[in-house]
Design a protein around this motif. Structure first.
Motif, short mmCIF file in Angstrom:
data_model
loop_
_atom_site.label_atom_id
_atom_site.label_comp_id
_atom_site.label_asym_id
_atom_site.label_seq_id
_atom_site.Cartn_x
_atom_site.Cartn_y
_atom_site.Cartn_z
N SER A 158 11.79 -35.47 2.45
CA SER A 158 13.16 -35.32 1.95
C SER A 158 14.04 -34.46 2.86
CB SER A 158 13.14 -34.69 0.55
OG SER A 158 12.57 -33.40 0.57
N ALA A 159 13.44 -33.81 3.86
CA ALA A 159 14.21 -32.92 4.75
C ALA A 159 15.28 -33.72 5.50
CB ALA A 159 13.27 -32.24 5.74
N GLY A 160 16.39 -33.03 5.78
CA GLY A 160 17.45 -33.68 6.53
C GLY A 160 18.01 -34.89 5.83
N ASP A 161 18.14 -34.81 4.48
CA ASP A 161 18.65 -35.92 3.68
C ASP A 161 17.81 -37.18 3.91
OD1 ASP A 161 20.41 -36.81 1.71
OD2 ASP A 161 21.82 -37.63 3.17
N PHE A 162 16.49 -36.99 3.83
CA PHE A 162 15.51 -38.08 3.96
C PHE A 162 15.59 -38.73 5.36
CE2 PHE A 162 15.79 -37.47 -0.56
CZ PHE A 162 14.52 -37.76 -1.05
N TYR A 179 16.44 -44.83 0.09
CA TYR A 179 17.17 -43.59 -0.23
C TYR A 179 17.66 -43.62 -1.67
CZ TYR A 179 20.49 -39.76 -0.05
OH TYR A 179 21.14 -38.60 -0.31
N MET A 180 18.25 -44.73 -2.09
CA MET A 180 18.77 -44.81 -3.46
C MET A 180 17.66 -44.62 -4.49
SD MET A 180 21.76 -47.73 -3.45
CE MET A 180 20.70 -49.02 -2.80
N ASP A 181 16.47 -45.15 -4.19
CA ASP A 181 15.36 -45.04 -5.13
C ASP A 181 14.70 -43.66 -5.10
OD1 ASP A 181 15.67 -47.57 -6.15
OD2 ASP A 181 14.14 -48.48 -4.89
N LEU A 182 14.37 -43.19 -3.91
CA LEU A 182 13.52 -42.00 -3.80
C LEU A 182 14.27 -40.69 -3.90
CD1 LEU A 182 11.01 -43.11 -1.01
CD2 LEU A 182 10.83 -43.38 -3.48
N ALA A 183 15.59 -40.72 -3.75
CA ALA A 183 16.36 -39.49 -3.88
C ALA A 183 16.53 -39.08 -5.34
CB ALA A 183 17.73 -39.64 -3.21
N ARG A 184 16.17 -39.94 -6.27
CA ARG A 184 16.25 -39.61 -7.69
C ARG A 184 15.11 -38.63 -8.05
NH1 ARG A 184 15.74 -45.21 -10.46
NH2 ARG A 184 14.25 -45.43 -8.73
N PRO A 185 15.36 -37.74 -9.01
CA PRO A 185 14.35 -36.72 -9.36
C PRO A 185 12.99 -37.33 -9.70
CG PRO A 185 16.44 -36.21 -10.41
CD PRO A 185 16.60 -37.56 -9.79
N GLY A 186 11.96 -36.84 -9.03
CA GLY A 186 10.59 -37.22 -9.32
C GLY A 186 10.11 -38.51 -8.69
N ARG A 187 11.03 -39.30 -8.14
CA ARG A 187 10.63 -40.63 -7.68
C ARG A 187 9.82 -40.58 -6.38
NH1 ARG A 187 10.80 -45.02 -11.20
NH2 ARG A 187 12.16 -44.35 -12.90
N LEU A 188 10.13 -39.68 -5.49
CA LEU A 188 9.33 -39.57 -4.26
C LEU A 188 7.90 -39.17 -4.60
CD1 LEU A 188 8.90 -39.52 -1.23
CD2 LEU A 188 9.90 -37.22 -1.18
N THR A 189 7.74 -38.22 -5.49
CA THR A 189 6.39 -37.81 -5.91
C THR A 189 5.65 -38.97 -6.56
OG1 THR A 189 7.00 -35.49 -6.18
CG2 THR A 189 5.09 -36.27 -7.43
N SER A 190 6.34 -39.76 -7.38
CA SER A 190 5.69 -40.92 -8.02
C SER A 190 5.16 -41.89 -6.97
CB SER A 190 6.68 -41.63 -8.94
OG SER A 190 7.02 -40.83 -10.04
N GLY A 191 5.97 -42.17 -5.95
CA GLY A 191 5.51 -43.07 -4.90
C GLY A 191 4.31 -42.52 -4.15
N LEU A 192 4.36 -41.22 -3.83
CA LEU A 192 3.25 -40.59 -3.12
C LEU A 192 2.00 -40.50 -3.97
CD1 LEU A 192 5.25 -37.77 -1.32
CD2 LEU A 192 4.21 -39.77 -0.24
N ASN A 193 2.18 -40.48 -5.29
CA ASN A 193 1.01 -40.42 -6.17
C ASN A 193 0.14 -41.67 -6.08
OD1 ASN A 193 1.30 -37.85 -7.18
ND2 ASN A 193 2.47 -38.48 -8.99
#
Length: 276
Positions: A158-162, A179-193
């Motif tokens: 997420s650094a540097g605005d993804f 960006y539109m999907d993963l910048a939402r709260p919790g969504r990046l963690t969900s993908g990495l999970n």
């Protein structure tokens, strides 16, 4: 961009959003990280025009499907079985990319009556990934060590605005979708999970061989996967195995939709013919 028929379904207490488009023999399309059902949007019109019904879900934690507690591959496989049953579909051709390809291999092995044929994009059979890719595949897959580390990977991506997403993306549409999907709260963690909950399934894979016709397609310039791991999948297919390398990177459904769609349609026509 063509507008598709979108549905919301609740399966095993998870609220799924899917595209359900066309009529005819069902095709289940499974995306991976960091994508959503949008990965298939370039291919869906031709697939439906050729007489197939396309079912393309946002998988757990991606797109507009719920974030959940579990991202284990077996739970998502059960979801797909139950989702199709909800739609009165008892069997389908399956096409998977990235984590969706791993999920597709699992479905083909564990739900053989559901899967008529399987197209694996980029990711070969898990046993082939481990035993066929060799040291080069381990080097290419070294990023997984970062992805499974909670906190650090979220901060880096997420650094540097993804900024890293822009470096990964093979075109601007991919970058914007991610960006539109993963910048939402919790969504990046969900993908990495998906990596964190399935790392043992990758490293200790004992997945059964599959009994249905399979086609494997991989880009020669894929930054994360070797052609060897896809070729090695043939050892774990007890039916026909078609193999294709194309001049592409990793996100072939987005960057080379015409090439991929033609290969798939040719393969499906033969698979359907064998059933008659």
């Amino acid at each position: 961009m063509k507008m598709f028929h979108v549905k919301q379904l609740t399966v095993n207490d998870v609220n799924y959003e899917i595209v359900d488009e066309g009529q005819g023999m069902p095709l289940l399309l499974l995306h991976g990280f960091p994508d959503s059902k949008k990965l298939w949007y370039q291919m869906i019109p031709e697939l439906t025009e050729q007489g197939y019904r396309v079912i393309a879900p946002d998988l757990r934690g991606y797109g507009n499907t719920d974030m959940t507690v579990s991202y284990k591959i077996e739970d998502s496989a059960r979801d797909m079985f139950d989702l199709l049953a909800y739609l009165d579909i008892t069997n389908a051709h399956v096409i998977g990319h990235d984590w969706g390809a791993f999920l597709g291999w699992y479905l083909a092995a564990q739900y053989p009556t559901l899967v008529d044929s399987y197209v694996a994009l980029s990711v070969g059979h898990p046993n082939g990934y481990l035993r066929g890719g060799g040291a080069r595949q381990m080097m290419k897959g070294s990023y997984i060590g970062l992805f499974v580390t909670p906190g650090i990977s979220e901060k880096l991506i997420s650094a540097g605005d993804f900024r890293i997403l822009g470096e990964m993306a093979e075109n601007e549409r991919l970058r914007q979708n991610w960006y539109m999907d993963l910048a939402r709260p919790g969504r990046l963690t969900s993908g990495l999970n998906w990596y964190r909950h399935n790392i043992s399934a990758i490293l200790g894979s004992k997945l059964d061989s599959v009994m249905v016709p399979v086609m494997g397609i991989i880009g020669k310039q894929d930054p994360a996967l070797t052609t060897a791991q896809m070729k090695a999948s043939e050892r774990y297919v007890y039916s026909s195995f078609d193999y294709h390398e194309i001049d592409a990177g990793h996100w072939m459904p987005e960057t080379h939709p015409e090439v991929i769609t033609k290969l798939i349609l040719d393969f499906l026509s033969l698979a359907d013919l064998k059933k008659v």
